[in-house]
Structures are given as C-alpha cells and as structure tokens.
Design a protein around this motif. Structure first.
Motif, short mmCIF file in Angstrom:
data_model
loop_
_atom_site.label_atom_id
_atom_site.label_comp_id
_atom_site.label_asym_id
_atom_site.label_seq_id
_atom_site.Cartn_x
_atom_site.Cartn_y
_atom_site.Cartn_z
N GLN A 190 9.16 -16.80 -6.85
CA GLN A 190 9.96 -17.28 -5.76
C GLN A 190 11.14 -16.53 -5.34
N GLN A 191 11.81 -15.81 -6.39
CA GLN A 191 12.82 -14.96 -6.26
C GLN A 191 12.58 -13.63 -5.57
N THR A 192 11.34 -13.17 -5.44
CA THR A 192 10.96 -11.89 -5.24
C THR A 192 10.52 -12.14 -3.50
N PRO A 193 10.76 -11.12 -2.49
CA PRO A 193 10.35 -11.29 -1.07
C PRO A 193 8.71 -11.29 -0.86
N PRO A 194 8.33 -11.96 0.15
CA PRO A 194 6.93 -11.51 0.48
C PRO A 194 6.45 -10.16 0.77
N LEU A 195 5.61 -9.37 0.52
CA LEU A 195 5.51 -8.02 0.44
C LEU A 195 6.25 -7.23 -0.40
N ASN A 196 6.88 -7.95 -1.14
CA ASN A 196 7.29 -7.21 -2.52
C ASN A 196 8.13 -5.91 -2.22
N GLY A 197 8.78 -5.98 -1.03
CA GLY A 197 9.52 -4.52 -0.73
C GLY A 197 8.57 -3.36 -0.74
N GLY A 198 7.07 -3.69 -0.64
CA GLY A 198 6.39 -2.46 -0.60
C GLY A 198 5.88 -2.11 -2.06
N LYS A 199 5.98 -2.88 -3.08
CA LYS A 199 5.49 -2.76 -4.30
C LYS A 199 4.07 -3.19 -4.49
N MET A 200 3.16 -2.54 -4.87
CA MET A 200 2.00 -2.98 -4.96
C MET A 200 1.04 -2.52 -6.05
N GLY A 201 0.33 -3.28 -6.94
CA GLY A 201 -0.35 -2.98 -8.10
C GLY A 201 -1.74 -3.33 -8.24
N PHE A 202 -2.34 -2.57 -9.16
CA PHE A 202 -3.74 -2.83 -9.34
C PHE A 202 -3.65 -3.17 -10.84
N TYR A 203 -4.04 -4.34 -11.31
CA TYR A 203 -4.06 -4.58 -13.00
C TYR A 203 -5.36 -4.94 -13.34
N TYR A 204 -6.02 -3.73 -14.08
CA TYR A 204 -7.51 -4.49 -14.79
C TYR A 204 -7.28 -4.29 -16.28
N LYS A 205 -7.31 -5.45 -16.68
CA LYS A 205 -6.90 -5.47 -18.18
C LYS A 205 -8.45 -5.39 -18.90
N GLU A 206 -9.59 -5.59 -17.91
CA GLU A 206 -10.94 -5.57 -18.20
C GLU A 206 -11.59 -4.64 -17.19
N HIS A 207 -12.61 -4.27 -17.60
CA HIS A 207 -13.41 -3.35 -16.70
C HIS A 207 -13.75 -4.25 -15.64
N GLU A 208 -13.39 -3.98 -14.18
CA GLU A 208 -13.48 -4.81 -13.17
C GLU A 208 -14.83 -4.78 -12.52
N ILE A 209 -15.21 -5.93 -12.01
CA ILE A 209 -16.56 -5.78 -11.22
C ILE A 209 -16.35 -5.37 -9.71
N LEU A 210 -15.22 -5.93 -9.26
CA LEU A 210 -14.88 -5.83 -7.74
C LEU A 210 -13.35 -5.26 -7.54
#
Ligand code: ADP
Length: 488
Positions: A297-317
């Motif tokens: 709720q504190q952070t703005p939509p679009l996150n000020g352009g911060k984008m992440g990819f989080y794969y803790k497990e081998h991802e399927i897609l």
C-alpha cells in the motif's frame, strides 16, 4: 500411501455419512503422476477381500513402488528426445497440447523404460493418479480420461486418441499398457463389491471417470464463458481460460475441457508462487502478511520503474533457473518505452522488493495469457487459492488486469469440481447422451456455494495502459534472460 488413504478416508466418511445413499462418485488426482501395475494384477484388483484393508492386498500389485509425481524434473533428456522424434517442440505441442515437460507422464514413462527396462516389461497397465484411484473403486483397470491424458504428452488433443507417432517415440508396446481413453463425463464402472460390503455403498453406485486436479478446479469454478479467467494463487500459481479454438504454443498447456465434448481449457503454470511470496515476506516484511500488505500500500503502482524476476525454484514459465534479477527502468513514465533504459541492480529496499515481486508475478501472467490469445482484458477474473484471501494482493491484480476480481466461497475447487462432475456423469449416463454441465446449475448459481462474489472492482484504466507498457518491457527482458540462461 494413496491406497491406505482411500481406505482411511472411507472409514471416516462411513461413520458420518450413509454411503448407501451415494449415487455417483468421482474424484480428483494430482496431475501427471503415474502408477505401474505388475503383470497379473488385474486379477488381484477384481478379487479384493472386503474383510481386509486394501493395502494388505495390493502390496504385490505394482512393478515399482515408486510413483513419479509432478515435482520431478529429472527427464529433460527424454523430453528433448521425444520432441526431436516428432519434428520439434512446437510440433509436439501442436499434437499433444504441450511441448515436452519433465513432469508430464510420457517423458516419465520413457525414463522408466530406459533406466529400468525390467520394470517396464513387467508392467501390464500404466495409470495416472486419477485413473488409478478410479481403478481401485471399480475393481478393474479404469480408462484414463481425455483431459488428464493431455497432461501426459501422449494424446492427440484434436482427435482425443493416443498419438501413434508420440507413443512410438516414447516407449515400445505403450498403447496396450495405457488402455483406452474415455471422456471425463463417462462412467468408469459400478463400484466394486469390496466397497459395497465394507462401506455399505449401493451396488448400483456409479464411478464416473476421475480427472486431474487442474481440470477439476476448472469444473469447480464453473468457468464456462470464454471471457472469464480463473487465477489460482496457491503452492503453484495457475491461470485458466477456455476456448473453442486453441493454438498450442511453446509455452502453456491445452487440455480438452473436462465438462464439454468439444471445447478446450488453457492453462499456464508458475512454480514460483506462494512459497516465493512467503520467502520475500520472511526476508523483507517481518514474516507478516500485514507488513507485506502495508508495504504494497505504501509503494506507488509501477514501483517507480523497479522491476524484479524472482525464481526461488527452477521456473516453468518462463523456463528459467533459480535466480533473482532486479532492474530499474530509467525515464519510465508509463507512456512509451522510447528512451527507457533498464539498469540491473543488486537489491531493492524492502517495500519496493515486495511490490516488485507481486507486480512482476501478475505482469508475467498477463503477458503470457495475452500471448496465448486469452481475453485481454478478461470479462472478469475468478481468484482462488490461499493468497486470494489477501485483498491487497487482489487489488494489485485488478490494477494490472483492469477488470473486476471475484472470489469463490469455497477454497477447495478441485474436490468440489470432482463432486459436480460425478453428478454430471450420472446425468449424462441417465439421459444416454451428453448434457451441458451448466444445465445443473443454470439460474440457480447464486443460491449455491458455487456462486462468486465481487472482491475488488477494476482499476483505473489509465494505469492499466501504463502497466501494458511495463509488461512489454518485462517480456523483452524476460526473452533476453531466456536466451542467456533458459532451457532451449
Ligand atoms: P495449494 O495450492 O497447495 O492447495 P493453497 O491454495 O491452500 O495451496 O495456498 C496456500 C498458500 O496460501 C500458502 O503457501 C500461503 O503462502 C498462502 N497464503 C495464505 N494466506 C495468505 C495471505 N493472507 N496472503 C498471501 N498469501 C497467503
């Protein structure tokens, strides 16, 4: 374990329910898992002694006691061999609804044939988990249903028959070991005398084909309009939609619709789901969903352009290995990608990390669903699974997709779907022909536990278009990561 569980469950149920009143039974089995019946076991199965527990009588019925399940990812070599034999990954997908996937039963069977040929030779029937349970209930080998069969990389999804070319590429004499296919609404047989005597079922009780957990969920969510999407936020995240004219691709899966004779269901599966959300919650949000929500709720939509990819497990897609990748999109305003550059960074502050994870997961779902031709924006989304209890997460989903989000009253859509399919199979059998499942609940849905309720209304449409721009960038970066690190 599965056999013992069935006995135990029926013992418990028979104490509180009069099972003689049950007209039809169906069920839901985890998709892709397989069971190997030893030569001669049909006889054991048809002559079970109701005085003894099942587990004491079936100990010798299997050529191997190991049943590979969907978590197994050891069959990459077999996937590539099968794809190659049929002309490539896309060809296999066009034929069977999916490219070669490690957890799918065909590659699992090929591995068994290659590594334990003696076990393969000694096998007279291969069941998937769903048809295995149905076999126990009818005291004979049950067919594999056409929807669960599409999770095997073995069935021609358009003809709904075993694909000869894929069978040959998988293992010898496979067709006889698989038996016949049946539609999900077909009757597998009457309940076996074992259950009549031991648990007092009526001898005329029908066993309707069991199916996989995902097809059953689709039935339980009563997804019957092609504009609707269902998103399950559980141990894995899944996106479901239905269509009459699927175009199988290198990603995602096409299955026959389990409650329709012609249509198809489309499914996208993400392995990094609730457990990855929990990981970020534990690392960054004091192990609390409340703090996690506060950060969102504190952070703005679009996150000020911060984008992440989080794969803790081998991802399927997308098919990417374990790893975290974080970027800041410089000069990103959401209008255009002209002049926007991404810079890779090592970490984000905790609130931004939480938003990057949630936005990233939903942007990825939206991007892949659109690529698959699923409706955009959907007419509505039905959200289910553990995380659908989280209103803040659902708000984020509504902002990114730009449609209303509904939730269901019952979380157990797979078992509910199996129960509905039991009634559906019974009706079809009584009528002697196929009856649309919606006939069972048409105009009555609101009065039942199947009804959905509006949880969050569609987000601001301007924001939805900004997310579309961000999604485009995300898919670009994702493609590059797949080129560099992914499975070919
Ligand atoms: P499964 O797919 O195994 O059936 P569920 O659909 O029951 O799993 O989802 C379980 C997950 O739901 C848990 O791993 C947990 O992370 C998640 N969950 C439960 N409550 C919340 C919440 N308030 N916010 C976000 N996630 C939640």
């Amino acid at each position: 374990m599965w056999i013992e569980a069935l006995d135990l469950m029926l013992q418990k149920l028979s104490k509180s329910l009069d099972l003689s009143k049950v007209t039809a039974v169906s069920g839901s089995g985890q998709q892709h898992g397989s069971v190997y019946w030893k030569k001669g076991s049909a006889t054991i199965l048809s002559s079970l002694d109701p005085k003894k527990p099942l587990v004491d009588q079936l100990g010798d019925a299997f050529s191997t006691k190991e049943s590979p399940v969907w978590m197994d990812s050891s069959t990459t070599a077999q996937c590539r061999e099968i794809e190659k034999a049929v002309g490539g990954a896309l060809e296999l997908s066009k034929l069977t609804g999916s490219r070669g996937y490690e957890r799918f039963t065909g590659p699992q069977i090929r591995k068994l044939f290659q590594t334990q040929p003696g076990v393969y030779d000694d096998t007279e029937r291969i069941s998937v988990v769903s048809s295995f349970m149905a076999s126990l209930l009818i005291g004979a080998y049950a067919c594999i249903d056409e929807t669960d069969a599409a999770g095997m990389n073995l069935m021609d999804i358009r003809q709904r028959v075993w694909s000869k070319i894929v069978l040959e590429a998988t293992a010898p004499s496979l067709e006889e070991k698989l038996g016949k296919l049946a539609p999900a609404h077909a009757v597998a047989g009457c309940i076996a005398p074992y259950f009549v005597e031991r648990f007092h079922f009526n001898k005329n009780c029908l066993v309707v084909q069991w199916s996989g957990d995902n097809p059953n969920s689709l039935a339980g969510l009563t997804l019957s309009t092609s504009g609707d999407l269902a998103i399950s936020l559980g141990t894995s995240d899944t996106v479901f939609g239905i269509t009459d004219d699927p175009e199988p691709r290198l990603e995602g899966h096409v299955f026959p619709n389990p409650v329709d004779t012609k249509g198809y269901m489309i499914m996208l599966v993400y392995k990094n789901a609730s457990l990855t959300r929990e990981d970020v919650r534990n690392r960054c949000a004091e192990k609390s969903w409340d703090v996690f929500n506060k950060y969102l709720q504190q952070t703005p939509p679009l996150n000020g352009g911060k984008m992440g990819f989080y794969y803790k497990e081998h991802e399927i897609l997308p098919p990417l290995p374990v790893g975290f990748h974080r970027y800041i999109l410089e000069n990103f305003e959401g209008e255009t990608l002209d002049g926007v550059n991404e810079v890779e960074v090592k970490e984000f502050d905790p609130p931004s990390e939480v938003r990057a994870l949630v936005e990233g997961q939903f942007l990825s779902m939206r991007g892949h669903a659109e690529r698959f031709g699923l409706p955009s924006p959907p007419r509505r989304i039905i959200a289910t699974g553990g995380a659908s209890a989280n209103q803040t997460i659902l708000s984020c989903l509504a902002s990114i997709y730009g449609c209303d989000i509904y939730t269901v009253q019952r979380p157990d859509s797979a078992s509910l779907g199996a129960a509905l399919r039991a009634a559906h199979g019974y009706l079809c059998s009584k009528k002697g022909s196929f009856v649309p499942i919606s006939n069972m609940y048409k105009d009555k849905l609101e009065k039942t536990s199947l009804s959905c309720k509006l949880a969050v209304t569609a987000g601001d449409q301007q924001l939805v278009s900004k997310y579309a721009v961000m999604m485009k960038k995300r898919l670009e970066i994702e493609n590059r990561l797949v080129e560099k690190l992914g499975r070919r």
